[in-house]
Design a protein around this motif. Structure first.
Motif, PDB file in Angstrom:
ATOM      1  N   LEU A  48       1.009  -1.059  -0.091  1.00 14.46           N
ATOM      2  CA  LEU A  48      -0.187   0.012  -0.113  1.00 14.46           C
ATOM      3  C   LEU A  48       0.820   1.185   0.055  1.00 14.46           C
ATOM      4  O   LEU A  48       0.597   2.251  -0.717  1.00 14.46           O
ATOM      5  N   THR A  49       1.976   1.284   0.681  1.00 13.00           N
ATOM      6  CA  THR A  49       2.827   2.557   0.849  1.00 13.00           C
ATOM      7  C   THR A  49       3.478   2.801  -0.413  1.00 13.00           C
ATOM      8  O   THR A  49       3.407   3.947  -0.890  1.00 13.00           O
ATOM      9  N   LEU A  80       3.580   9.429 -10.268  1.00 19.91           N
ATOM     10  CA  LEU A  80       3.428   9.112 -11.989  1.00 19.91           C
ATOM     11  C   LEU A  80       2.625  10.292 -12.295  1.00 19.91           C
ATOM     12  O   LEU A  80       2.572  10.600 -13.503  1.00 19.91           O
ATOM     13  N   VAL A  81       1.394  10.519 -11.482  1.00 20.91           N
ATOM     14  CA  VAL A  81       0.506  11.596 -11.928  1.00 20.91           C
ATOM     15  C   VAL A  81       1.187  12.718 -12.271  1.00 20.91           C
ATOM     16  O   VAL A  81       1.147  13.719 -13.029  1.00 20.91           O
ATOM     17  N   VAL A  82       2.045  13.121 -10.868  1.00 21.47           N
ATOM     18  CA  VAL A  82       2.848  14.427 -11.016  1.00 21.47           C
ATOM     19  C   VAL A  82       3.638  14.283 -12.232  1.00 21.47           C
ATOM     20  O   VAL A  82       3.776  15.629 -13.026  1.00 21.47           O
ATOM     21  N   GLN A  83       4.439  13.446 -12.569  1.00 21.36           N
ATOM     22  CA  GLN A  83       5.320  13.522 -13.568  1.00 21.36           C
ATOM     23  C   GLN A  83       4.557  13.674 -14.773  1.00 21.36           C
ATOM     24  O   GLN A  83       5.019  14.360 -15.772  1.00 21.36           O
ATOM     25  N   CYS A  84       3.596  13.088 -15.219  1.00 21.98           N
ATOM     26  CA  CYS A  84       2.752  13.051 -16.233  1.00 21.98           C
ATOM     27  C   CYS A  84       2.214  14.830 -16.541  1.00 21.98           C
ATOM     28  O   CYS A  84       2.374  15.274 -17.732  1.00 21.98           O
ATOM     29  N   PHE A  85       1.711  15.376 -15.601  1.00 20.72           N
ATOM     30  CA  PHE A  85       1.585  16.826 -15.619  1.00 20.72           C
ATOM     31  C   PHE A  85       2.737  17.551 -15.790  1.00 20.72           C
ATOM     32  O   PHE A  85       2.559  18.642 -16.722  1.00 20.72           O
ATOM     33  N   SER A  86       3.814  17.353 -15.289  1.00 21.46           N
ATOM     34  CA  SER A  86       4.994  17.872 -15.308  1.00 21.46           C
ATOM     35  C   SER A  86       5.403  17.946 -16.665  1.00 21.46           C
ATOM     36  O   SER A  86       5.926  19.086 -17.324  1.00 21.46           O
ATOM     37  N   TYR A  87       5.616  16.822 -17.209  1.00 17.67           N
ATOM     38  CA  TYR A  87       5.931  16.927 -18.515  1.00 17.67           C
ATOM     39  C   TYR A  87       5.093  17.493 -19.651  1.00 17.67           C
ATOM     40  O   TYR A  87       5.532  18.248 -20.663  1.00 17.67           O
ATOM     41  N   SER A  88       3.864  17.278 -19.481  1.00 18.63           N
ATOM     42  CA  SER A  88       2.674  18.045 -20.339  1.00 18.63           C
ATOM     43  C   SER A  88       3.036  19.374 -20.137  1.00 18.63           C
ATOM     44  O   SER A  88       2.895  20.317 -21.286  1.00 18.63           O
ATOM     45  N   LEU A 124      -2.654  13.122  -3.510  1.00 18.30           N
ATOM     46  CA  LEU A 124      -2.575  11.875  -4.002  1.00 18.30           C
ATOM     47  C   LEU A 124      -1.728  10.937  -3.207  1.00 18.30           C
ATOM     48  O   LEU A 124      -2.020   9.523  -3.339  1.00 18.30           O
ATOM     49  N   GLU A 125      -0.648  11.243  -2.721  1.00 21.77           N
ATOM     50  CA  GLU A 125       0.169  10.390  -1.935  1.00 21.77           C
ATOM     51  C   GLU A 125       0.222  10.532  -0.618  1.00 21.77           C
ATOM     52  O   GLU A 125       0.150   9.966   0.397  1.00 21.77           O
ATOM     53  N   LEU A 143       3.793   5.428  -5.956  1.00 19.16           N
ATOM     54  CA  LEU A 143       3.864   5.613  -7.283  1.00 19.16           C
ATOM     55  C   LEU A 143       2.725   6.084  -8.139  1.00 19.16           C
ATOM     56  O   LEU A 143       2.566   6.707  -9.160  1.00 19.16           O
ATOM     57  N   PHE A 144       1.403   6.197  -7.615  1.00 17.64           N
ATOM     58  CA  PHE A 144       0.398   6.634  -7.746  1.00 17.64           C
ATOM     59  C   PHE A 144       0.590   8.236  -7.912  1.00 17.64           C
ATOM     60  O   PHE A 144       0.223   8.903  -8.885  1.00 17.64           O
ATOM     61  N   GLY A 145       1.219   8.639  -6.801  1.00 20.60           N
ATOM     62  CA  GLY A 145       1.221  10.157  -6.730  1.00 20.60           C
ATOM     63  C   GLY A 145       2.290  10.696  -7.539  1.00 20.60           C
ATOM     64  O   GLY A 145       2.158  11.571  -8.425  1.00 20.60           O
TER      65      GLY A 145
END
Length: 367
Positions: free
Chosen positions: A43-44, A53-61, A135-136, A49-51
């Motif tokens: 869970l940890t 991965l989402v942050v990296q997606c928005f950052s690159y976008s 998210l995390e 990873l959830f937090g």
């Protein structure tokens, strides 16, 4: 808005908290696996990873969008850095490098576009940190509270995780609100510590009350707790689609944004569109109060052997008092310190539609 030495030091403090949060999360997950508590370990890691991965997606976008707006091509090195989870560190590097030049070396006659560029970099970081926090950080905090109440004690790493998570939530919340007001000229600035503290206490007390309520519900029935959170998530997503948010350029990223907004709304309220928020916010916190009281009432009539009874009364009192204090600070904030817009602007604090897309935060979550 001038970028000062204090702003630079706040950016340094921000990356220190970010790194500390990351190190503690890794430390806690490794300890869970070492102690063969595989469920908590998974869970940890999943929350991390959830937090990220989402942050990296928005950052690159955003990197791609900014380069395209500047008439430059996107570099593959930026994509590689984000795939290696280094997007936030890359942004901090650029922000601190340019921020140091502006704060310590440039004269008072520094060009406005230079000041705007560094403020935009810091603002992007504050938005990404807000994503990462909810998210995390929030799920991580709920997990650590659950473990603490289940066993009645915690080791040093769990205490560290709780403290660092609280610091991360506190920092990202206030930092985001400060960046919001600096980025949008038609909002009043946070002058002095009083409005910052009122806003912080409003968010923290309401969040603490809800976290503890969710933890109690997990003790009652994990499936019921999961279904409730899933229902609230879907409800938040539905509201985001209904309001037709317009934060991202691409359709796929906009869908991801609405999914993330729905998840954030599980924990706290944000205005996601340019409209009066009295009715949505009132409904949100009325439901929050009713659900919280319902959970407490069920626990009073449903004794659990798995839960340490010595903690129930203190936890119940903490939930009620923190919720009450949170609502009081909410009323004080919106009655006294709300960043009212100018008369010419008809939109409320928005994630909505200004005339020009000259500031990304105009389309983001507002308070």
């Amino acid at each position: 808005m001038k970028y000062t030495k204090l702003n630079f030091m706040m950016s340094v403090l921000g990356i220190m908290i970010y790194v500390a949060d990351l190190i503690v999360d890794i430390w806690v997950s490794v300890r869970f696996f070492h102690e063969r508590q595989y469920v908590f370990g998974v869970l940890t890691v999943s929350f991390m990873l959830f937090g990220t991965l989402v942050v990296q997606c928005f950052s690159y976008s955003w990197f791609k969008a900014d380069l395209k707006e500047a008439g430059r091509e996107s570099h593959h090195c930026f994509l590689l850095l984000h795939c290696l989870q280094g997007g936030v560190f890359t942004r901090y590097w650029f922000a601190l490098k340019q921020g140091y030049q502006v704060a310590f070396k440039y004269s008072s006659k520094t060009e406005n576009f230079v000041e705007k560029e560094i403020n935009d970099r810091v603002t992007d970081l504050s938005m990404l940190r807000l994503f990462e926090t909810y998210l995390e950080g929030c799920p991580q905090l709920a997990l650590q509270l659950y473990i603490f109440l289940e066993h009645g004690q915690a080791n040093f790493t769990q205490y560290a995780a709780i403290v660092v998570s609280c610091c991360a939530v506190s920092w990202s919340t206030v930092d985001y609100q400060v960046a919001l007001r600096k980025s949008l000229p038609d909002k009043n600035l946070f002058n002095g510590p009083c409005p910052k503290l009122v806003y912080l206490f409003y968010k923290l007390f309401t969040l603490l009350s809800w976290m503890l309520s969710v933890v109690l519900l997990l003790f009652l029935n994990v499936k019921i707790a999961f279904l409730l959170l899933l229902f609230l998530w879907l409800l938040g997503i539905f509201w985001a689609f209904k309001e037709q948010t317009d934060f991202c350029v691409s359709t796929s990223m906009e869908i991801l944004y609405r999914i993330v907004v729905g998840f954030i709304l599980i924990f706290t309220f944000f205005n996601i569109k340019g409209q009066n928020t009295k009715c949505p916010m009132s409904c949100y916190y009325i439901v929050r109060v009713l659900v919280t009281l319902g959970i407490l009432i069920v626990f009073w009539f449903y004794p659990l052997s798995i839960f340490n009874a010595d903690y129930f009364i203190p936890v119940s009192i903490t939930i009620v008092l923190s919720l009450l204090l949170g609502i009081i600070f909410l009323l004080v904030y919106y009655g006294t310190f709300h960043p009212n817009r100018s008369e010419e602007t008809k939109l409320d604090e928005v994630d909505g539609k200004p005339v020009q897309r000259d500031c990304r935060m105009k389309y983001f979550l507002m308070e």
